[in-house]
Design a protein around this motif. Structure first.
Motif, short mmCIF file in Angstrom:
data_model
loop_
_atom_site.label_atom_id
_atom_site.label_comp_id
_atom_site.label_asym_id
_atom_site.label_seq_id
_atom_site.Cartn_x
_atom_site.Cartn_y
_atom_site.Cartn_z
N SER A 99 1.17 -5.62 10.34
CA SER A 99 0.77 -4.26 9.99
C SER A 99 0.03 -3.61 11.16
O SER A 99 -0.60 -4.29 11.97
CB SER A 99 -0.17 -4.26 8.77
OG SER A 99 0.52 -4.54 7.58
N CYS A 105 -2.97 -0.68 11.69
CA CYS A 105 -3.94 0.10 10.91
C CYS A 105 -4.93 0.77 11.84
O CYS A 105 -5.23 0.25 12.92
CB CYS A 105 -4.67 -0.78 9.90
SG CYS A 105 -5.17 -2.37 10.56
N LYS A 108 -2.07 2.69 7.05
CA LYS A 108 -3.16 1.93 6.46
C LYS A 108 -4.46 2.26 7.18
O LYS A 108 -4.43 2.48 8.40
CB LYS A 108 -2.86 0.43 6.60
CG LYS A 108 -1.64 -0.05 5.80
CD LYS A 108 -1.21 -1.44 6.20
CE LYS A 108 -0.04 -1.94 5.38
NZ LYS A 108 -0.38 -2.39 4.04
N VAL A 149 -8.62 0.94 7.66
CA VAL A 149 -9.60 -0.12 7.48
C VAL A 149 -10.97 0.48 7.77
O VAL A 149 -11.19 1.04 8.84
CB VAL A 149 -9.29 -1.29 8.44
CG1 VAL A 149 -10.45 -2.25 8.55
CG2 VAL A 149 -8.02 -2.01 8.00
N PHE A 194 -10.35 -1.51 2.33
CA PHE A 194 -8.97 -1.17 2.73
C PHE A 194 -8.46 0.04 1.96
O PHE A 194 -8.74 0.20 0.77
CB PHE A 194 -8.04 -2.36 2.47
CG PHE A 194 -6.59 -2.01 2.67
CD1 PHE A 194 -6.09 -1.80 3.95
CD2 PHE A 194 -5.74 -1.82 1.58
CE1 PHE A 194 -4.76 -1.43 4.13
CE2 PHE A 194 -4.42 -1.46 1.76
CZ PHE A 194 -3.92 -1.26 3.04
N CYS A 196 -5.35 -5.50 1.87
CA CYS A 196 -4.17 -5.81 2.67
C CYS A 196 -4.48 -7.03 3.51
O CYS A 196 -5.39 -7.00 4.35
CB CYS A 196 -3.80 -4.63 3.57
SG CYS A 196 -2.56 -5.07 4.83
N CYS A 213 -4.03 -6.54 7.37
CA CYS A 213 -5.12 -5.77 7.97
C CYS A 213 -6.41 -6.57 7.99
O CYS A 213 -7.25 -6.39 8.88
CB CYS A 213 -5.33 -4.45 7.22
SG CYS A 213 -3.95 -3.31 7.42
#
Lengths: 372, 372
Positions: B13, B15, B58, B60, B76, B92, B95
């Protein structure tokens, strides 16, 4: 090692903008540098800043111009995604829209009144792009209220004037000397106008292939046979335009040019036309700016697949993302002097990108052992 | 206005990482702030920093922990793409892998030897994640040599330990009290283990729906009928797990949880299993870390659709991007104490994001007029 870059949106594209001198300072092979920063080759570009689509894996290299006739020297690069390759063979019209705004924001060009003209030299094509950028109160702004098709948020508008766009790559508006050619495909011949304006573009007459020009991207991309036939037409056009030595070489020489588009009469009965195009083998979500310039050039050239607007006004092209309007300005001989397109642009982020070293430092064994 | 953010990759991923205090300083509605920064709602997120896929949209949010038991508080957010919505209902796992590295790079945690343990509290689930991050020579590094499935470049490895992951959202490992349930779909019933570990997850027995568990993402995503049936199973699972009051409400309550995965025996005859999952209605390119933890939890729970590894060793799960290995550590009562997964992570860029003002400044009329 870190490399400065600015993420900008120009029209419907996102591109990372570099000061050319910063890339030169890093040294080494420029293609390899861009590929690693973007996380290529990888279909997802997950370990880099590329966006994993053709409209979000673009780089713009800018520097104050080395020539007295321009303010900024602008070089465009299409950074490969799954492919370990950078294509420098053409310009991106949407990305062009960020150049004036960036140059003003960086202080390279001094604002002059409410709108400032920035003269941009595109090194890929040797062509000049005039840019009128809003500088309200004598300062560049990242906030504006212009909305264009394909972008749901407003931002500052930029008027782009592509001056004498003909022959950007091949040296002639009609590199075959004819306004209409016939391209061979395994589904028979398709009529096409092979036009070199802003970028070399093959404009197909869609109905010859059963295309009404109102296809959705999903319809086209979900039809491998159609993509194959369109690829055959593009390969043949590449040879006729003098870009590739043979059809088999067309993709190797450049996947980016010639651009491939098709047209048909507008279903709306508004005297406009339909416009669809492929970008790197997939349907473009709208229409590349350079291809809309090629449409404009064809519309003022007799005998092409694109009719002249009835009233001498702007050319209206229906795309998957809405209608794009282009205006062609003629010279005394009736040739194309300048094609105008309006886009908008915005700086999204100012960043330092992490460039991994040549050899990774070794982690402690514990950190990359199997789970304990 | 500008907002500081760091682009990081954690596993498969990407982020954007924010210091929670920076977002608080901006003020206003946090959902609206993230949506605007990411360019949502827009299927292409073209005017923002979102990546237009579920694994690249995404956020964080991190801060030094408010509790003495942890080093970092980690929240998240799954930022909607075409949908104007931010989902805070789950964690996630991929992440998660960036948290320790970021905290060390920011100087929030002092390195301790060649590998530094960072204790992370996930506020979405209230669960603790132990992270062992390489700090060779007593300093965090952005360079490493661990390669994981789905990411073609090496980077520093991170061992993630999800401690007591059961009941993260519903309060129990088996929220229905049963290791096996039957979910209604319009294609008949499908057996499933409804497991809440790391995230609530419905693990379907694929063969009941004619699924061998070796499907490619393109096969699944190109089959609207299959996606519909899987959506029905997820909706029913959501009700049985106490997340949604009715199947009709499941998507409205959360598109993110329960996660939906299916399994079947490995075709390779290696005693492993197949694992496939949906993420936001589309096939995940690999397997979410939290779902691999759910698989691990099911494998040490009798009567579920996931068999125990024959030798008490790690569980091998074949995904579209290769094999994922998870190890479960049991407590004295035979329950799941900690599930270990190895990921890697890398800082990609350090940035200042541009947040458009509430009301855009007016451009000069000339700049956004029709082309001249």
């Amino acid at each position: 090692m870190r490399v400065s870059a600015v993420l900008m949106r120009g029209g419907t594209s996102k591109c990372w903008v570099f000061d050319t001198r910063d890339l030169d300072a890093v040294g080494g092979d420029r293609d390899r540098l861009l590929l690693r920063l973007y996380g290529s080759p990888d279909p997802r570009q997950v370990d880099g800043v590329g966006g994993a689509t053709s409209t979000t894996s673009k780089a713009v290299l800018l520097a104050p111009s080395a020539t007295p006739d321009a303010d900024v020297d602008y070089t465009f690069a299409q950074v490969g995604i799954a492919e370990e390759r950078v294509d420098w063979s053409n310009n991106c019209g949407n990305c062009s829209a960020v150049v004036g705004l960036y140059a003003l924001q960086q202080g390279w060009v001094r604002p002059a009144g409410e709108t400032t003209r920035v003269v941009v030299r595109n090194t890929n094509t040797g062509k000049t792009i005039l840019q009128d950028v809003p500088t309200p109160g004598g300062a560049p702004t990242n906030e504006g209220d212009l909305v264009i098709e394909g972008v749901p948020f407003p931002s500052p508008g930029v008027d782009l004037g592509f001056t004498r766009p003909a022959g950007a790559v091949t040296g002639a508006l009609l590199p075959t000397g004819r306004p209409l050619d016939r391209l061979d495909t395994s589904e028979g011949q398709v009529r096409a106008s092979l036009v070199d304006a802003a970028n070399p573009t093959a404009l197909l007459w869609g109905p010859d292939l059963g295309l009404a020009g109102d296809e959705t991207p999903a319809q086209v991309d979900g039809d491998p046979r159609l993509l194959e036939v369109l690829g055959e037409a593009r390969a043949h056009a590449s040879v006729l335009m003098g870009i590739a030595p043979s059809a088999a070489d067309a993709d190797r020489v450049s996947r980016a040019i010639p651009k491939l588009a098709w047209t048909a009469p507008s279903a709306a009965g508004d005297q406009g036309i339909q416009g669809r195009m492929l970008s790197m083998g997939r349907t473009h979500p709208a229409l590349a700016v350079t291809v809309s310039v090629a449409f404009a050039a064809a519309s003022v050239t007799g005998g092409t697949v694109v009719p002249s607007p009835a009233d001498g006004g702007p050319l209206r092209i229906a795309t998957p993302s809405g209608t794009v309007t282009v205006r062609a300005e003629l010279d005394h001989a009736g040739g194309l002097e300048t094609a105008y397109v309006t886009r908008n642009a915005r700086r999204l982020a100012t960043a330092e990108l992490e460039l991994p070293g040549a050899g990774p430092r070794l982690c402690s064994p514990r950190a990359h052992s199997a789970p304990r």
